[in-house]
Design a protein around this motif. Structure first.
Motif, short mmCIF file in Angstrom:
data_model
loop_
_atom_site.label_atom_id
_atom_site.label_comp_id
_atom_site.label_asym_id
_atom_site.label_seq_id
_atom_site.Cartn_x
_atom_site.Cartn_y
_atom_site.Cartn_z
N VAL A 380 0.87 -1.18 0.00
CA VAL A 380 0.00 0.00 0.00
C VAL A 380 0.90 1.23 0.00
O VAL A 380 1.75 1.37 0.89
CB VAL A 380 -0.92 0.01 1.24
N VAL A 381 0.74 2.06 -1.01
CA VAL A 381 1.64 3.21 -1.15
C VAL A 381 0.95 4.48 -0.66
O VAL A 381 0.05 4.99 -1.31
CB VAL A 381 2.11 3.38 -2.61
N GLU A 382 1.33 4.93 0.49
CA GLU A 382 0.87 6.20 1.06
C GLU A 382 -0.63 6.41 0.91
O GLU A 382 -1.07 7.47 0.48
CB GLU A 382 1.64 7.37 0.43
N SER A 383 -1.39 5.39 1.23
CA SER A 383 -2.83 5.50 1.06
C SER A 383 -3.55 4.94 2.29
O SER A 383 -3.20 3.88 2.77
CB SER A 383 -3.29 4.74 -0.18
N ASP A 384 -4.54 5.70 2.71
CA ASP A 384 -5.31 5.31 3.89
C ASP A 384 -6.63 4.69 3.44
O ASP A 384 -7.70 5.24 3.63
CB ASP A 384 -5.53 6.57 4.74
N ILE A 385 -6.51 3.52 2.80
CA ILE A 385 -7.68 2.86 2.21
C ILE A 385 -8.81 2.68 3.23
O ILE A 385 -9.98 2.80 2.91
CB ILE A 385 -7.29 1.46 1.65
N PHE A 396 -8.50 -5.84 3.02
CA PHE A 396 -7.06 -5.82 3.28
C PHE A 396 -6.77 -6.44 4.64
O PHE A 396 -5.82 -7.19 4.82
CB PHE A 396 -6.51 -4.39 3.19
N LEU A 397 -7.63 -6.11 5.59
CA LEU A 397 -7.48 -6.68 6.93
C LEU A 397 -7.68 -8.20 6.89
O LEU A 397 -6.97 -8.96 7.52
CB LEU A 397 -8.51 -6.06 7.88
N LYS A 398 -8.68 -8.58 6.10
CA LYS A 398 -8.99 -10.01 5.98
C LYS A 398 -7.81 -10.75 5.34
O LYS A 398 -7.40 -11.82 5.79
CB LYS A 398 -10.25 -10.17 5.14
N ALA A 399 -7.28 -10.14 4.28
CA ALA A 399 -6.15 -10.76 3.58
C ALA A 399 -4.98 -10.95 4.55
O ALA A 399 -4.36 -12.01 4.60
CB ALA A 399 -5.72 -9.90 2.39
N LYS A 400 -4.72 -9.91 5.32
CA LYS A 400 -3.61 -10.00 6.29
C LYS A 400 -3.87 -11.15 7.25
O LYS A 400 -2.98 -11.95 7.54
CB LYS A 400 -3.50 -8.67 7.04
N LYS A 401 -5.09 -11.23 7.72
CA LYS A 401 -5.46 -12.27 8.67
C LYS A 401 -5.28 -13.66 8.06
O LYS A 401 -4.92 -14.61 8.73
CB LYS A 401 -6.92 -12.07 9.07
N GLU A 402 -5.56 -13.74 6.76
CA GLU A 402 -5.45 -15.04 6.09
C GLU A 402 -4.04 -15.34 5.62
O GLU A 402 -3.83 -16.29 4.89
CB GLU A 402 -6.44 -15.09 4.92
N GLY A 403 -3.10 -14.46 5.99
CA GLY A 403 -1.71 -14.79 5.73
C GLY A 403 -0.97 -13.91 4.74
O GLY A 403 0.20 -14.14 4.48
N SER A 404 -1.64 -12.91 4.16
CA SER A 404 -0.92 -12.04 3.24
C SER A 404 0.09 -11.19 4.00
O SER A 404 -0.13 -10.84 5.15
CB SER A 404 -1.88 -11.09 2.53
N ASN A 405 1.17 -10.87 3.32
CA ASN A 405 2.16 -9.97 3.89
C ASN A 405 1.75 -8.55 3.50
O ASN A 405 1.86 -8.16 2.35
CB ASN A 405 3.52 -10.36 3.28
N LEU A 406 1.21 -7.83 4.44
CA LEU A 406 0.67 -6.50 4.15
C LEU A 406 1.72 -5.45 4.51
O LEU A 406 2.02 -5.23 5.68
CB LEU A 406 -0.61 -6.27 4.96
N VAL A 407 2.30 -4.86 3.46
CA VAL A 407 3.32 -3.84 3.67
C VAL A 407 2.69 -2.48 3.41
O VAL A 407 2.15 -2.25 2.32
CB VAL A 407 4.51 -4.05 2.72
N VAL A 408 2.73 -1.61 4.38
CA VAL A 408 2.11 -0.31 4.22
C VAL A 408 3.17 0.77 4.35
O VAL A 408 3.83 0.90 5.38
CB VAL A 408 1.00 -0.08 5.27
N ALA A 409 3.34 1.52 3.26
CA ALA A 409 4.27 2.65 3.29
C ALA A 409 3.44 3.90 3.54
O ALA A 409 2.63 4.28 2.69
CB ALA A 409 5.01 2.75 1.97
N ASP A 410 3.56 4.47 4.68
CA ASP A 410 2.77 5.66 4.98
C ASP A 410 3.45 6.48 6.06
O ASP A 410 4.05 5.93 6.98
CB ASP A 410 1.36 5.25 5.46
#
Lengths: 816, 598
Positions: A380-385, A396-410
């Motif tokens: 996620v590039v500098e965005s407050d989805i 996005f939260l669900k994906a993270k919970k299911e194992g995605s690597n959620l990288v947020v640049a902000d």
């Protein structure tokens, strides 16, 4: 697939289905209170107990997966007795205050007691007398009615990722409460209210206003962001009383954010316009439609005559329907023969469109609501989805919970950074450098799709350009350590599947065209489809506005040429937009508007822009007219006419149609059907993708000098959307006042108190507002939400005519 | 202390004094006794190896009533003293150690030996003999041999050995340990975890605490074996924060084991990594339930989850997890070193090995005992326990703690194993055994246990949260003499519905004390309700509060004790209680030294 039997009925369901789901899918009712499709099975209410052949114990249907050959009974005497006891136990304490409970008539406990419950209880006990929490905005809690099913807690924590409430106390004394019994302080999404099966949670503004059985449910598309949620509005005597999300309906499948659930009341604002107004000697005078339209037609024709068609311009609106916008461009292009038409998308979505065209050769790139799910890495590039597109944010939260690597640049701490696997706290506006660095690492380490990409136009230029972005240099630019940069890049590049997402809204100033291009370069380089780059449109109909042709074509003037260069046009039509507040560098815009010969504003309320107009026309708002919104996923959704138009207001397209006729134009549009047909025929055709690398460089943004040492980020709050939401009393009860977020270190440096007034200045001017001291922003950066018109934050901002983000340099001091 | 004249000490070749320093021992003053021994011996110039040994409340010999217990081993001859205080120490040193003449009147009596003869000690064998804070003491008696023995084996061979031993979970449910391991070892997901459940919460139960305090390394060794078998590289010990001494000793033991290379990376060059963390519980009984325990380790509110998924497939952090009780784990080193056959030779067909019980209540020899499975209740109560206090009539025994049930005297010949107890409407549980005699009111007893489960219900599911509350209210009104016709039936109905519909083991078993007492002692309930009488005269509100003129010795104590001036009394006159003024507080009943108030 698994074959089972429920009450002797043969059923085939997917493996992993629970007994309850299997039953519900096959229209077999098993009573339940704590089950929610969206949540992990909980098994607390014990109403869904069933008998399974060969099992001595009774099993909770909600949390027992089916096994092949299973034979289930849902209504044996044994079960009915146990169920009756459970209900009886619940009813011992649940107050029987149904006559004054808003939930009566749609209360699950009431229904279950009606069906299974005993008429008389074997037990007598004191009912609870906890004081209700009525001090919070929007949400009321009455724990006496609570049956402790825990749905609110789980919706809040599991689904919404907030965790504002939990069960406190133990055993019989347990109750649901914010930590330490404090008042509720949360996102106020209200998801808990819809989840509550009884009347323990309620809408504050709905309290005691209508009985459930008098409410008439009508579905509509939400008028706020581009996710395009389906909302069920409950009407009483033609007035919307409340909004609900309903499971199984729409893309949101029952989920709503605070805007969707509480923000509809803007249509009942006292500021609504009821009749056309013409300004004479500085005063607005009520006139009839006929007089107003004749007046406009006359003035326009005179100006056209004197200065030519090119002296007329128009601004469309992402809040208006496709039909409204299509009619506006038709009014401009075919009635007035002018291509000068644009919208607020110029400062946001137009940049995305441009990047999509340049990089992929496509004329549209809709997002997919489910896109985050199942991705290895999400960047996620500098965005407050989670604030701009809250319901999409849930995925996005669900994906993270299911194992995605959620990288947020902000730069800012947001809900997404809090839920991320890695938060890159980059300096504001440095997304381009970050993306270029990942490209550099990909090229250096050979972690890209060589076969697919080396022949793409711009490849060698790209590799040259990114040579200036080794981790060492980018570490200095972004403030992220080299190790982390390299680690992140490798994780991203070696992932099996990946997603980059960013928003560019008119009010956001940390991203520009270059950011979107850099992201596109990276996506192309990895050999992914363009859909791996998800850049959603901003508002409910931003996508549709673009599709409707509200954009300058064939040499037409865009918003920048029309509104930032006095004299560029002589007459301007503004439909559903408030440039004086929402456009950057708004002082210049105001000057340009004041210098016009003729300004027509059609809007739902008397905006700051309308005040400058010569003629103001009252428009019907969303829900008062029929139409179409196209969401960020490119899906056209019907906007339903569910309430009567306010005063003498008319749908925007109708106003323009009437005006065209008054002006004597021959348009063959009498009704919305014809308009839609024409729109359909005019729609641009899908183009095949053509990939191109468009190398971009990072330019240090903003004028940082000793005079203006702070960088100001502008953006969105979770409970607001543009300036529209400020008309909602409900949302205003959560937050209605402008503020500037300042890091504690800066607050100390500039002697600023939390909640104290400050003067904020940029090279463009200065404004006053309250300070909020918070470490959600890092030292050296301040954050300003853009929604509040009284704050005039756009007096400070600037236009960016290059591709770089228009970050604003400011200084701050305490005001006395 | 004045310096004593050095006495002839040459006859003392070898002296060991063992004093318990378990929680119970310390509470009884064992530290003071040790200090006094130190001072006394020093003044005579004797260097003694005063070995701190692990004896807790009951001690290794199981006599909590006789603490502080002291072993004096002089030149190889051991004598045991009971009820020792610092004041006794000088005489023991002078007469026994210096003159070789044990102080006979302080030595333990025949009941001490009777208490031990019927026990078979595997777990408690070393408790009290070795220093729990010294890893070498454990190694010297063959400790960590089992760890050495398993590494050359394949993991399935280890599991097979445990399965063949027939070891069943000692936490209560009695699931086959080998089978549990097998499921977890085959479950998909990495990493895997092994958790030692040391959240011992049953009232009056202290088996696990004693094992950890007395021999912590046996538990650690058991965890290493389990970790190796299922492929877990991480272990957690979930232990009550109320066990500070056990935690302290466990920390020392883990640190020492790490230093010696029994835990850590590449244990004994086997290539197997294993490490252990301690997680202290915050005092919720429900956290002994495995899914609640997992939630607690994860930092969540300790509440049970619906099963399936079982922890063996989806446990801690969603990964395959085995949870074994302290006692289960402590059995493993012996099973590995002595073999499955040896273990399986002890006990009954389906219940193998030994079981530790905390014998409490109205029994003479309260304490911690370890008996072979299948031993009869009679042997436990009469031979080991010495019968009821004051030789009163044995009435019933509650096993399985608050989740268990009451077994009446008529079942005294019943063998103690998983199936028999379950068949009698009770359960093995973790090992609490509360003995009741004819002065115990069964309704009051059921109320006591239900009060406990009611307090400890987590509140998640409806039947347990509200149902136990209602049951408790009914029991309370029965004991207050306000019972109604139909209350017994209501208790039975509600109790059965709660058992049927609750989410976890706590709710499913919470009504057991009530249901089993109604089953065997329904007449007592009926006496309370119909006749307004508590046959055991325990329920205050049901006492008659009349003075027996025959028994009254006219002392006037009841008159002085009465807070509501209901007693009239004059010197040399029997007291009379005015029922209109009596508030049934029981003060006179307690005050009367002649049991003259009925």
């Amino acid at each position: 697939m698994v074959n089972i039997k429920i009450n002797d009925k043969h059923i085939t369901v997917k493996e992993g289905t629970t007994i309850l789901e299997a039953a519900l899918q096959n229209k077999i009712d098993i009573p339940h209170l704590c089950y929610d499709k969206r949540l992990v099975p909980y098994g607390s209410c014990r109403l869904c107990i069933v008998e399974v052949e060969g099992q001595a114990k009774l099993l909770a249907a909600c949390s027992t997966p089916v096994t092949p050959g299973m034979s289930v009974r849902t209504e044996t005497p044994k079960l009915l007795k146990a169920r009756k006891t459970v209900l009886e136990l619940l009813l011992v304490h649940h107050p029987l205050d149904c006559p004054v409970c808003d939930k009566a008539g749609e209360c699950k406990l009431q229904d279950l007691a009606f069906k299974y419950g005993p008429a008389e209880s074997r037990f007598k006990a004191k009912r609870k007398h906890e004081p209700a929490d009525t001090g919070s905005p929007l949400v009321e809690r009455d724990s006496n009615r609570c049956v402790l099913c825990g749905k609110c807690v789980r919706v809040c924590g599991e689904l919404q990722g907030v965790g504002a409430i939990n069960i406190i106390g133990r055993g019989f004394e347990s109750k649901i409460s914010p930590a330490f019994d404090e008042k509720l302080n949360c996102e106020f999404c209200g998801q808990c209210i819809d989840a509550c099966p009884v009347g323990a949670l309620g809408r504050r503004h709905f309290r005691h206003s209508a009985r459930a059985w008098f409410l008439e449910p009508r579905d509509n598309v939400c008028p706020y962001c581009s996710v395009g949620c389906t909302v069920t509005y409950d009407l009483r005597e033609g007035k919307i009383m409340r909004a609900r999300g309903v499971e199984g309906k729409g893309i949101n499948n029952g989920n709503l954010c605070s805007k969707g659930r509480f923000g509809f009341d803007y249509i009942y604002s006292e500021k609504r316009l009821a009749s056309p107004l013409i300004k004479k000697n500085g005063e607005f005078r009520r006139v009839s439609w006929e007089e107003a339209l004749k007046h406009i037609a006359g003035r326009i024709q005179a100006i056209k005559h004197a200065h030519g068609a090119d002296s007329i311009g128009a601004i469309g609106s992402p809040r208006c329907t496709v039909e409204d916008n299509f009619m506006l461009q038709k009014f401009m292009k075919s009635v007035n023969s002018s291509n000068n038409i644009d919208s607020s998308a110029r400062f946001g979505y137009a940049k995305i469109q441009e990047a999509v065209q340049m990089s992929f050769g496509l004329n549209r790139l809709p997002i997919n609501h489910e896109s985050p799910l199942g991705k290895d890495v999400i960047l996620v590039v500098e965005s407050d989805i989670a604030s701009t597109h809250p319901v999409w944010g849930l995925n996005f939260l669900k994906a993270k919970k299911e194992g995605s690597n959620l990288v947020v640049a902000d730069t800012r701490e947001t809900k997404l950074t809090r839920h991320s696997s890695r938060w890159l706290r980059v300096k504001p506006g440095t997304g381009v450098a970050l993306l270029n660095c990942i490209i550099k690492i990909a090229l250096d380490e050979g972690l890209y799709d060589k076969a697919k990409t080396q022949k793409i136009e711009g490849f060698s230029f790209l590799s040259e350009t990114v040579n200036d972005y080794p981790p060492s240099a980018v570490s200095r630019i972004t403030g992220i350590s080299e190790d982390i940069l390299v680690k992140t890049a490798r994780e991203f590049l070696t992932a099996k599947s990946r997603l980059i997402t960013l928003t560019i809204g008119a009010s956001e100033n940390t991203k520009g065209l270059d950011t979107a291009l850099a992201a596109a370069n990276l996506v192309i380089l990895t050999g992914e489809n363009p859909s791996s780059l998800q850049m959603p449109a901003e508002f409910c109909n931003t996508f549709g506005l673009w599709e409707a042709g509200v954009k300058p074509e064939l040499g037409g003037k865009n918003a920048v040429s029309m509104l930032y260069k006095p004299g560029a046009v002589k007459a301007l039509f503004v439909m559903g937009e408030n440039p004086v507040i929402t456009f950057p560098d708004s002082k210049t815009v105001e000057e340009a508007l004041r210098s016009l010969d003729f300004l027509v504003v059609q809007d739902i309320m008397m905006t700051h822009t309308a005040k400058l107009a010569n003629v103001v026309l009252p428009a019907s708002c969303w829900s008062e007219k029929e139409g179409t919104f196209i969401n960020a996923g490119g899906i056209p959704q019907q906007v339903n006419h569910i309430v009567n138009s306010f005063g003498n207001s008319l749908a925007d397209w109708q106003i323009l149609k009437n005006l065209s006729k008054v002006m004597g134009a021959e348009i063959a549009i009498d009704d919305i059907k014809k308009l839609r047909e024409e729109f359909k025929n005019n729609k641009s055709v899908e183009q095949p993708a053509k990939l191109t690398f468009n190398p971009v460089t990072y330019t240090a943004v903003g004028e940082y000098d000793t005079e203006f040492p702070l960088k100001m980020i502008t953006g969105n709050l979770m409970q607001h959307s543009g300036a529209l939401s400020c008309m909602s009393k409900g949302l205003g009860s959560v937050i209605a006042d402008a503020f500037i977020q300042v890091n504690p270190a800066d607050a100390q440096r500039y002697k600023i108190r939390d909640n104290g007034f400050v003067e904020l200045s940029s090279i463009k001017g200065s404004v006053m507002m309250k300070a909020q001291v918070s470490d959600e922003v890092p030292e050296g950066t301040v954050f300003a939400p853009v929604h509040f018109s009284h704050a005039r934050i756009n007096h400070l901002t600037s236009l960016s005519e290059t591709g770089s983000p228009p970050i604003c340099a400011v200084k701050i001091k305490a005001a006395n | 202390m004045p310096a004593k004249k050095p006495t002839k000490t040459s006859g003392i070749k070898d002296l060991v004094i063992r004093v318990c320093v378990g929680t119970g021992g310390l509470a009884a003053g064992s530290q003071e006794v040790i200090d006094e021994f130190g001072r006394q011996l020093k003044s005579y110039g004797i260097k003694a190896d005063i070995l701190k040994k692990c004896v807790n409340k009951t001690g290794c010999r199981g006599f909590c009533a006789k603490d502080v217990l002291v072993d004096v081993i002089l030149n190889g001859k051991s004598e045991t003293y009971q009820l020792i205080t610092p004041e006794n120490v000088a005489r023991i040193v002078e007469e026994h150690i210096l003159k070789g003449e044990p102080v006979k009147e302080w030595l333990v009596g025949p009941e001490y030996h009777a208490f031990h003869d019927k026990q078979t000690k595997i777990l408690l064998k070393e408790c009290g003999h070795i220093d729990p804070e010294d890893i070498n003491a454990y190694i010297n008696i063959g400790g960590y041999e089992a760890v050495r023995k398993i590494f050359p084996l394949e993991t399935f061979e280890v599991i097979e050995e445990v399965r063949a031993s027939g070891l069943r979970g000692r936490g209560g449910a009695g699931f086959l340990t080998g089978l549990k391991w097998d499921l977890c070892s085959k479950a998909e997901g990495k990493p895997k975890y092994i958790i030692c459940n040391a959240d011992e919460g049953d009232p009056g139960a202290f088996m696990d605490r004693s094992v950890i305090e007395g021999n912590p390394h046996s538990v650690i060794e058991g965890m290493i074996i389990g970790g190796y078998a299922i492929g877990a590289n991480y272990g957690y010990v979930y232990i009550r924060a109320e066990y500070p001494l056990a935690i302290h000793r466990l920390k020392i033991a883990i640190a020492d084991a790490r230093k010696k290379g029994f835990i850590g990376k590449n244990i004994l060059k086997s290539g197997f990594d294993f490490d252990i963390k301690i997680k202290e519980g915050a005092g919720a009984f429900i956290c002994g339930e495995e899914t609640a325990l997992i939630a607690s380790i994860e930092g969540k509110r300790g509440m049970p989850k619906a099963k399936p998924p079982f922890p063996a497939y989806k446990g801690l952090w969603g990964k395959p997890t085995v949870i074994n009780n302290v006692e289960t784990l402590a059995n493993l080193p012996s099973i590995i070193t002595k073999g499955a056959k040896w273990f399986a030779s002890i006990g009954t067909e389906k219940s193998k090995g030994t079981k530790v019980f905390a014998l409490t209540g109205k029994i003479k020899n309260t304490g911690l005992i370890e008996v072979p499975m299948g031993i009869s209740l009679k042997e436990i109560i009469y031979d080991i326990g010495g019968g009821c206090e004051r030789n009163r009539k044995f009435k019933a025994v509650q096993t399985g703690g608050p989740s268990g049930g009451c077994i009446p005297a008529s079942h005294i010949d019943m063998p103690v194993d998983y199936e028999s107890l379950m068949g009698a409407g009770s359960m093995m549980g973790s090992g609490g055994m509360v003995v009741m005699d004819d002065t115990t009111c069964m309704v009051d007893m059921a109320k006591f246990f239900l009060t406990f489960t009611q307090n400890e219900s987590c509140g998640k599911c409806t039947p347990c949260r509200i149902g136990t509350k209602r049951m408790l209210e009914i029991l309370t009104r029965i004991t207050e003499g306000k019972g109604k016709e139909g209350d017994i039936e209501l208790l039975l109905e509600l109790g059965n519905d709660i058992k049927l519909s609750s989410l976890c083991g706590l709710g499913m078993s919470a009504p057991n004390p009530v249901l089993s007492t109604i089953k065997f002692f329904r007449d007592e309930y009926e006496a309370h309700i119909k006749e307004g009488v508590c046959p055991a005269t325990v329920c205050k509100a049901l006492r008659r509060y009349t003075v027996s003129a025959e028994l009254c010795k006219m002392c006037g104590k009841c008159f002085k004790a009465c807070p509501s001036a209901a007693v009239t009394w004059e010197k040399k006159q029997p007291a009379v209680i005015d029922k209109t003024k009596c508030i049934k507080c029981g003060a006179c009943y307690e005050a009367c030294p002649f049991s003259a108030i009925l």
